[in-house]
Each structure stands twice: as structure tokens, then as C-alpha cells.
Enzyme design. Structure first.
Site, short mmCIF file in Angstrom:
data_model
loop_
_atom_site.label_atom_id
_atom_site.label_comp_id
_atom_site.label_asym_id
_atom_site.label_seq_id
_atom_site.Cartn_x
_atom_site.Cartn_y
_atom_site.Cartn_z
N CYS A 61 0.81 -1.23 0.00
CA CYS A 61 0.00 0.00 0.00
C CYS A 61 0.84 1.27 0.00
CB CYS A 61 -0.94 -0.01 1.19
SG CYS A 61 -1.97 -1.47 1.21
N HIS B 99 -3.72 6.79 3.21
CA HIS B 99 -4.07 5.50 2.61
C HIS B 99 -5.35 5.02 3.26
CE1 HIS B 99 -4.22 1.45 1.36
NE2 HIS B 99 -3.74 0.93 2.48
N ASN C 287 -10.24 -0.91 0.71
CA ASN C 287 -8.80 -0.70 0.61
C ASN C 287 -8.31 -1.12 -0.77
OD1 ASN C 287 -6.02 -0.82 0.77
ND2 ASN C 287 -5.94 -1.94 2.70
N1 ACO Z 1 -17.33 -10.01 10.11
C1 ACO Z 1 -17.72 -10.37 11.35
N2 ACO Z 1 -16.85 -10.67 12.32
C2 ACO Z 1 -15.54 -10.61 12.03
C3 ACO Z 1 -15.06 -10.24 10.76
C4 ACO Z 1 -16.03 -9.92 9.78
N3 ACO Z 1 -15.67 -9.55 8.53
N4 ACO Z 1 -13.72 -10.25 10.78
C5 ACO Z 1 -13.35 -10.62 12.02
N5 ACO Z 1 -14.45 -10.85 12.78
C6 ACO Z 1 -14.51 -11.27 14.16
C7 ACO Z 1 -13.33 -12.11 14.58
O1 ACO Z 1 -13.52 -13.46 14.21
C8 ACO Z 1 -13.32 -11.90 16.07
O2 ACO Z 1 -14.29 -12.74 16.63
P1 ACO Z 1 -14.01 -13.46 18.06
O3 ACO Z 1 -13.83 -12.32 19.04
O4 ACO Z 1 -15.24 -14.25 18.26
O5 ACO Z 1 -12.77 -14.27 17.86
C9 ACO Z 1 -13.80 -10.46 16.23
O6 ACO Z 1 -14.46 -10.12 15.00
C10 ACO Z 1 -12.71 -9.47 16.50
O7 ACO Z 1 -11.67 -9.69 15.55
P2 ACO Z 1 -10.38 -8.81 15.53
O8 ACO Z 1 -9.48 -9.28 14.42
O9 ACO Z 1 -9.82 -8.71 16.89
O10 ACO Z 1 -11.02 -7.40 15.11
P3 ACO Z 1 -10.37 -5.99 15.14
O11 ACO Z 1 -11.22 -5.09 15.95
O12 ACO Z 1 -8.90 -6.04 15.43
O13 ACO Z 1 -10.53 -5.51 13.63
C11 ACO Z 1 -9.36 -5.33 11.53
C12 ACO Z 1 -9.93 -6.27 12.57
C13 ACO Z 1 -10.48 -4.48 10.96
C14 ACO Z 1 -8.73 -6.17 10.41
C15 ACO Z 1 -8.29 -4.42 12.20
O14 ACO Z 1 -7.38 -5.18 12.93
C16 ACO Z 1 -7.53 -3.61 11.18
O15 ACO Z 1 -8.07 -2.74 10.52
N6 ACO Z 1 -6.22 -3.85 11.05
C17 ACO Z 1 -5.43 -3.16 10.01
C18 ACO Z 1 -5.68 -3.87 8.71
C19 ACO Z 1 -5.13 -3.16 7.56
O16 ACO Z 1 -5.06 -1.97 7.49
N7 ACO Z 1 -4.71 -3.96 6.58
C20 ACO Z 1 -4.30 -3.50 5.32
C21 ACO Z 1 -2.92 -2.92 5.31
S1 ACO Z 1 -2.57 -2.34 3.78
C22 ACO Z 1 -1.68 -3.42 2.86
O17 ACO Z 1 -0.49 -3.30 2.77
C23 ACO Z 1 -2.38 -4.53 2.09
#
Ligand code: ACO
Length: 338
Positions: A124, A265, A295
Site C-alpha cells: 500500500c 491510505h 482498501n
Molecule cells: N465479520 C464479522 N466478524 C468478524 C469479521 C467480519 N468480517 N472479521 C473478524 N471478525 C470477528 C473475529 O472473528 C473476532 O471474533 P471473536 O472475538 O469471536 O474471535 C472479532 O471479530 C474481532 O476480531 P479482531 O481481528 O480482533 O477485530 P479488530 O477489531 O482487530 O478488527 C481489523 C480487525 C479491521 C482487520 C483491524 O485489525 C484492522 O483494521 N487492522 C489493520 C488492517 C489493515 O489496514 N490492513 C491493510 C494494510 S494495507 C496493505 O499493505 C495490504
């Protein structure tokens, strides 16, 4: 010497997929995706479209804008394409696995016969790295004047569509800017590039490289795809945004009041909100369009710049601060005087 953006363009696949539509085949729901990411929809390519198609379309639109707005003397896209000295494509989902570079395909599609072509593969952060590379290549050679800087990604091809924690986050798209070397003090004033390779495993596509190459007889339950430690990326991203903004302002002796808009981003609205809070800035200072596109990786900043430019939100003389982060882990920022 200045490096002005004299045209912007974008390419968005027509197929729009809402959160509700994803929820028909995946254990997720609109409420979770919106509240955790700010995403409402994403646009995905059809089977026939690849990275170069989007990249070339966005570049043609950038060239067409330069002609329409009279920021160049050339009268047609074809004529203008012949004046381009470099085509640089930032992407992690290029047309081919190893070679050729996607930029070469795009150079041919555009008829940019006088241009060199290269890819920047830095997830990214690729667009910011490509922008700085482009400015550098223009500055070191008197004979070069114009570079097409493109961010294009089709990560829908490289996510595990059964993994709800990653697949809901990504969309496809491309954005481009036409960069011109001028004798003004406008354009890209300064860029910062950074990396922390110790976080390489936090966002990774493991299979297919020289560390773990494809082998005869390989069979996959799920094709090679992006794996992500979401929490670690989140923490890194908030720090990277805050530090990059501070460093760029300090280096140019500017304050946040001098900045018209920050273009981050678009990975997650919550990352941007947390960075705004860290810097004690109003969220409105940051432009967000993640709701519509999700994204789009390398494409998210140039898509945002094109949206802002075409809607008249960027006024001549405005300071715009772009900031990116991504796999690597990498980060980068660019301060632009429009
Ligand atoms: N729908 C419903 N529930 C979900 C989903 C979904 N799509 N995805 C995860 N969950 C659930 C999980 O299973 C978990 O359930 P559990 O508590 O029963 O185990 C719960 O939601 C919480 O999951 P977390 O992963 O802890 O959720 P978090 O609040 O951390 O959010 C997220 C996850 C949105 C991915 C966050 O960590 C984030 O934005 N991280 C940065 C990601 C990012 O920017 N990536 C791209 C980088 S750019 C690149 O170079 C490609």
C-alpha cells in the site's frame, strides 16, 4: 526545480459489491464491517480485467485531464503519451508473477513509446514510493520531463474469499498522476520513505517466491493469498501516520494549520480516526472515501487525489499531505503544494 501534478485520473471497476452482498456467502454482516472499518462497498474486477487494464485506464484519464485543462500544449492523449519519459506502476498484484513488469504492459497500451517503464512493489506504500522515484528520475536527467505515476491493485485476486477477517477489507482500482518537472516551487515538495522489515510477517503472501516456490504437482485448497496480523498492522499504521505527518511538517517548517487536507491510505477509517486523535486533529482534516472503495492498496491515494481534484476541492497553492503504510512493513508521506 518543482515536480507538478498536471493531470490526475482513476479507474474503478463497474461491479460494486456491498457488505450485504458479501454477507450472503460469508459469515459477516454490514454492521460489523462498517463499525470496524468504515467500509460500505468495494468495486471488483471481472474475470477479463487485470492490473494493467485499470492502470492504463487511469493513466489515459490523467493524460486526458492535462489536455482538457490546458496544462500541456499537446492536443491528444496519443500525442501527450509520446512525451512521457517514465511509466512507473506501484502495485503488488501486477499482471505477471515474476516478469515482465506491469509498467511495460501499460507503456505499450498507452503508446508511450519514448518512456522507460518499471514497477514498484511495496504494497500500500507503493504509490508514494513511486512518486518519489519518479521525481528522482526526472531530477537526475535533464532529458526527462514527464513521468506517469500509477497506483493499481487487484487484490481481490489474492485474498482468501473464505477468510472474513481479510477479504472484506479490499477492493480493486487504479489511480494515476502525470508528473512534470518545472521551474516553479509547486508540486511534490518533499517525501519521506520508511520501512520496518521486522514486521514482514505481519502482512504477507507466503507462497510463490524464491523462499517457497511453486512446485510441480502443487495443489491448493485455497490459492495463495494475503495473510494478515490485523492488530499489529493497525498499531503500526497509527504510529506511521502520526510520525510521518509530524516529520513532514517539521522538515518543511509548516504547521498543521498550513495543510488544507491530509490524504491517508484508505485501509480502515478507525486507523485514521486513531491517528487524528493521537495528533489532536479534527477528523475532517483527513479525506476518507473508504466507504465506497474499501482498501485499494497502491491505488487508494491517487484515487483520492483524482476525486478531490475533479470535484474542485484542491485549490492552487493548497498544501496537501499524503500518507501511506503497508506490507513490508513500509510507510511514506508526500507533501504537495497543489
Ligand atoms: N465479520 C464479522 N466478524 C468478524 C469479521 C467480519 N468480517 N472479521 C473478524 N471478525 C470477528 C473475529 O472473528 C473476532 O471474533 P471473536 O472475538 O469471536 O474471535 C472479532 O471479530 C474481532 O476480531 P479482531 O481481528 O480482533 O477485530 P479488530 O477489531 O482487530 O478488527 C481489523 C480487525 C479491521 C482487520 C483491524 O485489525 C484492522 O483494521 N487492522 C489493520 C488492517 C489493515 O489496514 N490492513 C491493510 C494494510 S494495507 C496493505 O499493505 C495490504
Amino acid at each position: 526545480m518543482g515536480f507538478e501534478i498536471i493531470g490526475t485520473g482513476r479507474a474503478i471497476p463497474p461491479k460494486r459489491v456491498t457488505n450485504d452482498e458479501l454477507a450472503k456467502t460469508l459469515d459477516t454482516n454490514d454492521e460489523w464491517i462498517r463499525s470496524h472499518t468504515g467500509i460500505e462497498a468495494r468495486h471488483l474486477v471481472d474475470e477479463r480485467t487485470s492490473c494493467s487494464d485499470l492502470a492504463a485506464e487511469s493513466a489515459r484519464n490523467a493524460l486526458a485531464m492535462a489536455i482538457e485543462q490546458g496544462t500541456c500544449v499537446e492536443k491528444t492523449v496519443e500525442e501527450l503519451a509520446l512525451t512521457v519519459d517514465m511509466v512507473i506502476v506501484g502495485s503488488s498484484s501486477g499482471d505477471y508473477f515474476c516478469c515482465p513488469a506491469t509498467a511495460c504492459i501499460v507503456q505499450d497500451m498507452l503508446g508511450a513509446k519514448n518512456a522507460g517503464a518499471m514497477d514498484i512493489v511495496n504494497a500500500c506504500s507503493s504509490f508514494i514510493y513511486a512518486l518519489e522515484t519518479g521525481a528522482g528520475l526526472l531530477s537526475v536527467n535533464k532529458g526527462r520531463r514527464r513521468a506517469l505515476i500509477i497506483g493499481a491493485d487487484v487484490l481481490s485476486r489474492f485474498v482468501d474469499w473464505s477468510d472474513r477477517s481479510t477479504c472484506v477489507l479490499f477492493g480493486d482500482g487504479a489511480g494515476a498522476v502525470l508528473l512534470e518537472k518545472t521551474d516553479t516551487q509547486s508540486g511534490v515538495l518533499r517525501a519521506i520513505l520508511g520501512a520496518d522489515g521486522s514486521g514482514a510477517e505481519d502482512l504477507i503472501m507466503r507462497k510463490g517466491g524464491s523462499r517457497d516456490p511453486f512446485k510441480k504437482g502443487d495443489a491448493f485448497a485455497v490459492p495463495p493469498h494475503i495473510e494478515m496480523n490485523g492488530r499489529a498492522v493497525y498499531v503500526f499504521a497509527v504510529n506511521a501516520i502520526a510520525e510521518t505527518i509530524t516529520k513532514l511538517l517539521d522538515a518543511e517548517h509548516l504547521t498543521i494549520e498550513d495543510i488544507a487536507l491530509i490524504v491517508p491510505h484508505q485501509a480502515n477509517a478507525r486507523i485514521v480516526q486513531a491517528a487524528a486523535k493521537r495528533l489532536a486533529l479534527p477528523e475532517e482534516k483527513f479525506f476518507l472515501n473508504i466507504a465506497e472503495y474499501a482498501n485499494t492498496s497502491s491505488a487508494s491515494i491517487p484515487i483520492a487525489l483524482d476525486e478531490l481534484n475533479r470535484s474542485g476541492r484542491l485549490r492552487k497553492g493548497d498544501h496537501i499531505l499524503c500518507v501511506a503504510f503497508g506490507a513490508g512493513l513500509t510507510y511514506g508521506g508526500a507533501l504537495i503544494r497543489w
